[in-house]
Design an enzyme around this catalytic site. Structure first.
Site, PDB file in Angstrom:
ATOM      1  N   SER A  10      45.241  34.707  46.992  1.00  8.91           N
ATOM      2  CA  SER A  10      45.470  35.982  47.191  1.00  8.91           C
ATOM      3  C   SER A  10      45.366  36.429  48.585  1.00  8.91           C
ATOM      4  O   SER A  10      44.680  35.980  49.513  1.00  8.91           O
ATOM      5  CB  SER A  10      44.061  37.011  46.257  1.00  8.91           C
ATOM      6  OG  SER A  10      43.959  37.955  46.872  1.00  8.91           O
TER       7      SER A  10
ATOM      8  N   TYR B 209      34.824  37.551  46.053  1.00  6.13           N
ATOM      9  CA  TYR B 209      36.260  37.177  45.508  1.00  6.13           C
ATOM     10  C   TYR B 209      37.186  36.516  46.471  1.00  6.13           C
ATOM     11  O   TYR B 209      37.752  35.770  46.629  1.00  6.13           O
ATOM     12  CB  TYR B 209      36.963  38.378  44.734  1.00  6.13           C
ATOM     13  CG  TYR B 209      38.391  38.087  44.136  1.00  6.13           C
ATOM     14  CD1 TYR B 209      38.692  37.327  43.226  1.00  6.13           C
ATOM     15  CD2 TYR B 209      39.524  38.612  45.094  1.00  6.13           C
ATOM     16  CE1 TYR B 209      40.087  37.273  42.996  1.00  6.13           C
ATOM     17  CE2 TYR B 209      40.713  38.338  44.941  1.00  6.13           C
ATOM     18  CZ  TYR B 209      41.078  37.732  43.736  1.00  6.13           C
ATOM     19  OH  TYR B 209      42.503  37.441  43.516  1.00  6.13           O
TER      20      TYR B 209
HETATM   21  P1  NAP Z   1      44.790  38.517  34.381  1.00  8.61           P
HETATM   22  O1  NAP Z   1      46.164  39.307  33.596  1.00  8.61           O
HETATM   23  O2  NAP Z   1      43.684  38.882  34.316  1.00  8.61           O
HETATM   24  O3  NAP Z   1      44.739  36.978  33.640  1.00  8.61           O
HETATM   25  C1  NAP Z   1      43.876  35.949  34.005  1.00  8.61           C
HETATM   26  C2  NAP Z   1      44.117  34.721  33.032  1.00  8.61           C
HETATM   27  O4  NAP Z   1      43.116  33.915  33.556  1.00  8.61           O
HETATM   28  C3  NAP Z   1      43.788  34.946  31.772  1.00  8.61           C
HETATM   29  O5  NAP Z   1      44.927  33.974  30.922  1.00  8.61           O
HETATM   30  C4  NAP Z   1      42.493  34.347  31.380  1.00  8.61           C
HETATM   31  O6  NAP Z   1      42.239  34.023  29.954  1.00  8.61           O
HETATM   32  C5  NAP Z   1      42.313  33.364  32.258  1.00  8.61           C
HETATM   33  N1  NAP Z   1      41.102  32.933  32.595  1.00  8.61           N
HETATM   34  C6  NAP Z   1      40.111  33.684  33.298  1.00  8.61           C
HETATM   35  N2  NAP Z   1      39.047  32.885  33.457  1.00  8.61           N
HETATM   36  C7  NAP Z   1      39.098  31.588  32.974  1.00  8.61           C
HETATM   37  C8  NAP Z   1      38.436  30.511  32.883  1.00  8.61           C
HETATM   38  N3  NAP Z   1      37.286  30.352  33.202  1.00  8.61           N
HETATM   39  N4  NAP Z   1      39.228  29.588  32.312  1.00  8.61           N
HETATM   40  C9  NAP Z   1      40.491  29.440  31.692  1.00  8.61           C
HETATM   41  N5  NAP Z   1      41.040  30.544  31.965  1.00  8.61           N
HETATM   42  C10 NAP Z   1      40.529  31.753  32.523  1.00  8.61           C
HETATM   43  O7  NAP Z   1      45.150  37.824  35.970  1.00  8.61           O
HETATM   44  P2  NAP Z   1      46.430  37.854  36.861  1.00  8.61           P
HETATM   45  O8  NAP Z   1      46.449  39.275  37.400  1.00  8.61           O
HETATM   46  O9  NAP Z   1      47.693  37.421  35.986  1.00  8.61           O
HETATM   47  O10 NAP Z   1      45.602  36.836  37.922  1.00  8.61           O
HETATM   48  C11 NAP Z   1      46.014  35.433  37.749  1.00  8.61           C
HETATM   49  C12 NAP Z   1      45.807  34.834  39.310  1.00  8.61           C
HETATM   50  O11 NAP Z   1      46.547  35.708  40.341  1.00  8.61           O
HETATM   51  C13 NAP Z   1      44.290  35.062  39.414  1.00  8.61           C
HETATM   52  O12 NAP Z   1      43.895  33.686  40.094  1.00  8.61           O
HETATM   53  C14 NAP Z   1      44.025  36.163  40.542  1.00  8.61           C
HETATM   54  O13 NAP Z   1      42.970  35.796  41.295  1.00  8.61           O
HETATM   55  C15 NAP Z   1      45.351  35.911  41.184  1.00  8.61           C
HETATM   56  N6  NAP Z   1      45.634  37.313  41.850  1.00  8.61           N
HETATM   57  C16 NAP Z   1      45.935  38.330  41.296  1.00  8.61           C
HETATM   58  C17 NAP Z   1      46.400  39.566  41.844  1.00  8.61           C
HETATM   59  C18 NAP Z   1      46.492  40.931  41.390  1.00  8.61           C
HETATM   60  O14 NAP Z   1      46.756  42.002  41.800  1.00  8.61           O
HETATM   61  N7  NAP Z   1      46.894  40.739  39.857  1.00  8.61           N
HETATM   62  C19 NAP Z   1      46.482  39.570  43.234  1.00  8.61           C
HETATM   63  C20 NAP Z   1      46.126  38.283  44.017  1.00  8.61           C
HETATM   64  C21 NAP Z   1      45.824  37.218  43.320  1.00  8.61           C
HETATM   65  P3  NAP Z   1      41.954  35.083  28.843  1.00  8.61           P
HETATM   66  O15 NAP Z   1      43.197  35.950  28.570  1.00  8.61           O
HETATM   67  O16 NAP Z   1      41.673  34.120  27.675  1.00  8.61           O
HETATM   68  O17 NAP Z   1      40.716  35.603  29.354  1.00  8.61           O
END
Ligand code: NAP
Length: 248
Positions: free
Chosen positions: A143, A157
């Site tokens: 991130s 985080y």
């Molecule tokens: P999201 O829509 O909340 O999806 C998160 C995913 O991670 C879901 O599939 C969830 O599974 C899974 N997950 C969470 N904890 C887990 C665990 N302990 N074991 C296995 N699976 C787990 O999030 P996203 O925005 O797509 O984020 C994906 C990545 O991008 C993350 O690493 C986040 O830190 C990074 N990121 C996101 C943003 C943003 O603005 N969205 C910005 C920077 C970085 P379930 O559906 O089963 O809960």
């Protein structure tokens, strides 16, 4: 070589878009998820509709026994893994460090740091020629928070993503001579369900005015970078970071 990809947290957001894009590029795909089985199966159906061989496997990436089960299922049902996207991640509610519980901090560190390290361990055990593998590619989803620190929001985080960046640098050098590339993407504010975890589902639209490009990013824009880094088109890239923050 057959392309076999594990995407952790592939059931929603960035992981789900990565699964769809990779399906169009000939990967066999494992969609990992933690609890949202319905969402995982929706993505699974979409991926299969694109003609890709795919499975969905529930496993908490922060528990090694579950990671072992995940990788064993992939061995048995898709073949030896050649690509890993360490995408699963979590965040706590917006708060100062003096308001954070030990439970919350541990959950963030275990999911965002221990999880990717454990998954990389079991991927290297299959990718490295030292273990009979033929190389591979790992992309860690970090991130821009790793650079910015997220003061007053979630420094735990940001610190977890900083650790993931350091892991990316170290592992990339450790396995560079074994045909394994390790890179990271660093998204900024992306429109996904993730922000509900921080207590404000509409966070991205509220913060758009502070983004140089004046808009939040889309998960498919991050997926493009991930799939490029996984591919042979990025054959000389390792230990690198692709920032997708709209200028942040
Ligand atoms: P999201 O829509 O909340 O999806 C998160 C995913 O991670 C879901 O599939 C969830 O599974 C899974 N997950 C969470 N904890 C887990 C665990 N302990 N074991 C296995 N699976 C787990 O999030 P996203 O925005 O797509 O984020 C994906 C990545 O991008 C993350 O690493 C986040 O830190 C990074 N990121 C996101 C943003 C943003 O603005 N969205 C910005 C920077 C970085 P379930 O559906 O089963 O809960």
């Amino acid at each position: 070589m057959d392309k076999v990809l594990i995407i952790t947290g592939g059931s929603r957001g960035i992981g789900a878009e990565t699964a769809l894009l990779a399906a169009r590029q000939g990967y066999r795909i494992c969609i990992n998820y933690q609890s949202d089985e319905e969402a995982a199966h929706r993505v699974l159906e979409q991926v299969r509709a694109l003609g890709a061989q795919a499975i969905a496997v529930r496993a908490d990436v922060s528990i090694e026994d579950e990671v072992i089960t995940l990788f064993n299922r992939v061995d048995a049902e898709l073949g030896r893994v050649t690509a890993l996207v360490n995408n699963a991640g979590t965040v706590g509610h917006k708060s100062r460090v003096d308001e954070m519980s030990e439970f919350r901090i541990l959950k963030v560190i275990k999911t965002n740091v221990l999880g990717p390290i454990l998954c990389a361990k079991h991927a290297v055990l299959r990718m490295s020629p030292k273990h009979g593998g033929q190389g591979g590619s790992i992309v860690n989803v970090s991130s821009v928070a790793a650079r910015l620190g997220s003061p007053g929001e979630y420094v735990d985080y940001a610190a977890s993503k900083g650790a993931l960046d350091t892991f990316t640098i170290g592992l990339s050098k450790e396995v560079a001579g074994e045909g394994i590339r390790v890179n990271a993407v660093r998204p900024g504010y992306i429109y996904t369900d993730f922000h509900a975890l921080s207590g404000d589902p509409d966070r991205v639209s509220k913060l758009e005015s502070g983004i140089p490009m004046a808009r939040g990013g889309r998960p498919d824009e991050v997926a493009e970078a991930i799939v490029w880094l996984l591919s042979d088109k990025a054959s000389y890239a390792t230990g690198t970071f692709l920032d997708l923050g709209g200028g942040r």
